[in-house]
Write an enzyme that holds these catalytic residues in place. Structure first.
Site, PDB file in Angstrom:
ATOM      1  CD  GLU A  80       8.818  -7.381   4.667  1.00  0.00           C
ATOM      2  OE1 GLU A  80       9.936  -6.838   4.638  1.00  0.00           O
ATOM      3  OE2 GLU A  80       8.383  -8.116   3.764  1.00  0.00           O
ATOM      4  CB  CYS A 143       2.352  -4.925   2.240  1.00  0.00           C
ATOM      5  SG  CYS A 143       1.138  -6.171   1.755  1.00  0.00           S
TER       6      CYS A 143
HETATM    7  N1  PCA Z   1       0.265  -7.708  -0.604  1.00  0.00           N
HETATM    8  C1  PCA Z   1       0.471  -6.417  -1.218  1.00  0.00           C
HETATM    9  C2  PCA Z   1      -0.693  -5.576  -0.780  1.00  0.00           C
HETATM   10  C3  PCA Z   1      -1.696  -6.527  -0.232  1.00  0.00           C
HETATM   11  C4  PCA Z   1      -0.979  -7.794  -0.069  1.00  0.00           C
HETATM   12  O1  PCA Z   1      -1.407  -8.811   0.484  1.00  0.00           O
HETATM   13  C5  PCA Z   1       1.844  -5.808  -0.905  1.00  0.00           C
HETATM   14  O2  PCA Z   1       2.803  -6.568  -0.698  1.00  0.00           O
HETATM   15  O3  PCA Z   1       1.973  -4.593  -0.860  1.00  0.00           O
END
Ligand code: PCA
EC number: 3.4.19.3
Length: 214
Positions: A80, A143
């Site tokens: 990201e 996340c």
């Molecule tokens: N994915 C979620 C929250 C926890 C995870 O593993 C997300 O993309 O926000």
């Protein structure tokens, strides 16, 4: 020098029994070259996620923090690039909290860029023939919240620690599509950590377009 990396991963959420990020964290090597890899499990809960991450940062004082999470529906491992100052949860978190249209830190900046070498990481994963893409949105759920909170904590505490987030797809054991084998995800994340150890951060450094207009 990156001597210690803290890797965080989330527990299962949204009706799933498995979170591939945690399965990866459990299988990562303890050392890559001379660099020590420490892993920590983070609850998929707004009230706890940032707190647990901060406790682990304070305890281990790593040189870099790499947070992992599941992004169901993606075909590739996706480092990201940016975290935004917004919670807009599509589902309740594991504590039942459903937060909508809320800032993460009302006094914080709109966004933070990852301070990891995200493009080098993508290249390093692809070099193993494992799918990887740069992502420009970590979503608006836990996340993104964790990525923003960690970068905000490091910026406000003047800690010289690199940080960012990598989303991973489903694994076949979850019976969802698209899925990438767990072994490939482990190899891909290991390659990304190798790129972090070898590389310098590549935050945007190009000339400002607006600046050039004057
Ligand atoms: N994915 C979620 C929250 C926890 C995870 O593993 C997300 O993309 O926000």
């Amino acid at each position: 020098m990156v001597r210690t990396i803290l890797v965080t991963a989330f527990d299962a959420f949204g009706g799933e029994d498995i979170n591939p990020s945690l399965e990866i964290a459990r299988r990562l090597p303890h050392n890559i070259g001379d660099t020590h890899i420490i892993t920590s499990e983070i609850p998929t809960e707004f009230a706890l996620a940032a707190k647990v991450a901060r406790q682990n940062i304070d305890k281990h004082m790593p040189d870099a923090v790499v947070c992992l999470g599941q992004a169901g529906g993606r075909h590739a491992i996706t480092p990201e690039r940016v975290a935004i100052n917004l919670i807009d949860a599509p589902i309740a978190d594991n504590a039942g909290a459903l937060l909508v249209d809320a800032p993460i830190n009302p006094a914080g900046p709109t966004a933070y860029f990852a301070t990891l070498p995200v493009k080098s990481m993508v290249q390093a994963i692809r070099a193993h023939n494992i799918p990887a893409e740069l992502s420009t949105t970590a979503g608006t759920f836990v996340c993104n919240f964790l990525m923003y909170s960690v970068l905000d904590y490091l910026a406000s505490s003047d800690l010289d620690i690199l940080a960012g987030f990598i989303h991973v797809p489903y694994i076949p054991e979850q019976h969802q599509q698209p899925a990438v084998p767990l072994d490939d995800l482990v190899a891909g994340i290991t390659a990304a950590l190798g790129a972090l150890i070898a590389d310098e951060p590549d935050e945007p450094t190009g000339d400002s377009l607006l600046g050039n207009l004057h």
